[in-house]
Design a protein around this motif. Structure first.
Motif, PDB file in Angstrom:
ATOM      1  N   GLY A   1      13.418  34.367  22.226  1.00 40.29           N
ATOM      2  CA  GLY A   1      14.572  34.987  21.595  1.00 40.29           C
ATOM      3  C   GLY A   1      14.150  36.092  20.638  1.00 40.29           C
ATOM      4  N   LYS A   2      14.852  37.194  20.666  1.00 41.17           N
ATOM      5  CA  LYS A   2      14.549  38.347  19.813  1.00 41.17           C
ATOM      6  C   LYS A   2      15.621  38.490  18.731  1.00 41.17           C
ATOM      7  N   THR A   3      15.215  39.012  17.580  1.00 39.12           N
ATOM      8  CA  THR A   3      16.212  39.257  16.552  1.00 39.12           C
ATOM      9  C   THR A   3      17.087  40.428  16.965  1.00 39.12           C
ATOM     10  N   CYS A   4      18.338  40.382  16.501  1.00 34.57           N
ATOM     11  CA  CYS A   4      19.313  41.396  16.903  1.00 34.57           C
ATOM     12  C   CYS A   4      20.319  41.582  15.766  1.00 34.57           C
ATOM     13  N   GLU A   5      21.257  42.498  15.975  1.00 40.07           N
ATOM     14  CA  GLU A   5      22.310  42.697  14.985  1.00 40.07           C
ATOM     15  C   GLU A   5      23.050  41.378  14.761  1.00 40.07           C
ATOM     16  N   LEU A   6      23.539  41.184  13.556  1.00 46.88           N
ATOM     17  CA  LEU A   6      24.044  39.879  13.138  1.00 46.88           C
ATOM     18  C   LEU A   6      25.193  39.382  14.012  1.00 46.88           C
ATOM     19  N   GLY A   7      26.029  40.260  14.492  1.00 45.74           N
ATOM     20  CA  GLY A   7      27.182  39.833  15.282  1.00 45.74           C
ATOM     21  C   GLY A   7      26.933  39.754  16.773  1.00 45.74           C
ATOM     22  N   ARG A   8      25.685  39.941  17.229  1.00 47.97           N
ATOM     23  CA  ARG A   8      25.419  40.070  18.659  1.00 47.97           C
ATOM     24  C   ARG A   8      24.534  38.965  19.225  1.00 47.97           C
ATOM     25  N   GLY A   9      24.249  37.914  18.450  1.00 48.08           N
ATOM     26  CA  GLY A   9      23.355  36.869  18.919  1.00 48.08           C
ATOM     27  C   GLY A   9      24.053  35.551  19.163  1.00 48.08           C
ATOM     28  N   VAL A  10      23.243  34.499  19.295  1.00 41.25           N
ATOM     29  CA  VAL A  10      23.762  33.191  19.684  1.00 41.25           C
ATOM     30  C   VAL A  10      24.133  32.310  18.489  1.00 41.25           C
ATOM     31  N   ILE A  11      23.752  32.701  17.278  1.00 44.11           N
ATOM     32  CA  ILE A  11      24.152  31.922  16.105  1.00 44.11           C
ATOM     33  C   ILE A  11      25.594  32.283  15.748  1.00 44.11           C
TER      34      ILE A  11
ATOM     35  N   LEU B   1      19.543  39.444   4.369  1.00 42.95           N
ATOM     36  CA  LEU B   1      19.391  39.948   5.724  1.00 42.95           C
ATOM     37  C   LEU B   1      17.930  40.320   5.962  1.00 42.95           C
ATOM     38  N   GLU B   2      17.346  39.787   7.014  1.00 42.09           N
ATOM     39  CA  GLU B   2      16.016  40.226   7.439  1.00 42.09           C
ATOM     40  C   GLU B   2      16.187  40.875   8.797  1.00 42.09           C
ATOM     41  N   TYR B   3      16.172  42.195   8.795  1.00 43.38           N
ATOM     42  CA  TYR B   3      16.449  42.953  10.009  1.00 43.38           C
ATOM     43  C   TYR B   3      15.133  43.368  10.643  1.00 43.38           C
ATOM     44  N   GLU B   4      14.835  42.828  11.822  1.00 38.80           N
ATOM     45  CA  GLU B   4      13.544  43.048  12.460  1.00 38.80           C
ATOM     46  C   GLU B   4      13.648  43.756  13.805  1.00 38.80           C
ATOM     47  N   LYS B   5      14.827  44.273  14.123  1.00 37.30           N
ATOM     48  CA  LYS B   5      14.999  45.077  15.336  1.00 37.30           C
ATOM     49  C   LYS B   5      14.985  46.553  14.934  1.00 37.30           C
ATOM     50  N   ASP B   6      14.390  47.381  15.757  1.00 35.60           N
ATOM     51  CA  ASP B   6      14.341  48.825  15.462  1.00 35.60           C
ATOM     52  C   ASP B   6      13.831  49.063  14.044  1.00 35.60           C
TER      53      ASP B   6
END
Length: 283
Positions: free
Chosen positions: A223-233, A253-258
């Motif tokens: 699983g990859k990190t993604c924008e907060l509203g676009r994942g499975v949590i 927020l820990e933003y690790e995409k892009d």
């Protein structure tokens, strides 16, 4: 089917554009929006999100996304910083209406590194360290929190982490230690391990001092990190849990995409999170 959750996902981009379109916030503005000020928790960001940026650039992005609480990483304020450097760092944060509320994560492979981290936190003037110590050094961490009266939050890193992969393992290590030894609960890594971050947040809330707010594409090792509203949590359900347990820390927020171009992803994520807060108050 156009559910409330999919509506919020679609609206997050609009909210992000609104955040960015508003430009910089004034240093005299309140730390929190009317919605945020009604919550027991604060909104902030983990300094690791800005690993590719100098402090001024990071603060610029925080102003643009209306974030005011920063977990300080040592690439912005080195562990060996002088008192003058620390004072200048805090002055720069104050200009941007930002509070450095914790330091870390810091890896600590021995007792000397633990000593250095506690001394660093004291000199920086924070009461929370996010750290990753070796399990055999936890009794020493226990001694240090009593000596310094500084809380210590251990970070879980999901599958592949042999020390603290999930909340269950982590809690097993700390449950008999001083109450000031707790967790920096990374909900994304916990989900990647296959654990339910919402259930674990409720179960261990008394020992969760900080959290890394993120989403992931799947509840698997890959699983990859993604924008907060676009994942499975399920973030709306998470907000209910935060309110139920009266979480009083920072949702960092820990933003690790892009990570070399994170601004729009941070804006979208925080726009979505604030939209969830607002929508759930009206429902």
């Amino acid at each position: 089917m156009n559910t409330r959750r999919t509506f919020l996902k679609g609206a997050s981009g609009t909210m992000a554009l609104s955040l960015l379109g508003s430009g910089f916030t004034s240093a005299n503005d309140s730390h929190m929006s009317p919605t945020a000020s009604q919550e027991s928790f604060k909104q902030g960001i983990a300094g690791y999100s800005f690993v590719h940026f100098k402090l001024d650039e990071a603060l610029d992005m925080m102003r643009k996304t209306d974030l005011h609480y920063l977990c300080i990483k040592d690439f912005h304020l080195p562990l060996a910083s002088t008192p003058e450097q620390i004072a200048a760092f805090h002055a720069k944060l104050k200009e941007s209406d930002v509070t450095g509320y914790a330091v870390g994560p810091i890896y600590m492979k021995n007792r000397e590194a633990i000593d250095q981290a506690f001394d660093y936190a004291k000199r920086v003037g924070v009461d929370l360290i996010v750290g990753i110590p070796n399990p055999e050094d936890l009794p020493y961490v226990d001694q240090k929190v009593k000596e310094y009266n500084i809380r210590y939050a251990i970070h879980n890193h999901g599958p592949g982490d042999k020390l603290y992969p999930n909340a269950d393992t982590l809690h097993g290590h700390i449950k008999d230690l001083d109450a000031r030894v707790g967790m920096c609960f990374d909900i994304g890594h916990n989900m990647r391990y296959g654990n339910d971050p919402l259930a674990d947040f409720q179960k261990y809330s008394r020992r969760i001092f900080d959290m890394h707010l993120k989403n992931v594409t799947s509840a698997t090792h890959d699983g990859k990190t993604c924008e907060l509203g676009r994942g499975v949590i399920n973030i709306p359900a998470l907000v209910k849990v935060l309110r139920k347990v009266k979480y009083s820390g920072v949702c960092a927020l820990e933003y690790e995409k892009d990570m070399k171009e994170p601004l729009h992803g941070i804006a979208e994520s925080m726009g979505y999170f604030r939209g969830v807060l607002e929508a759930s108050r009206k429902s």
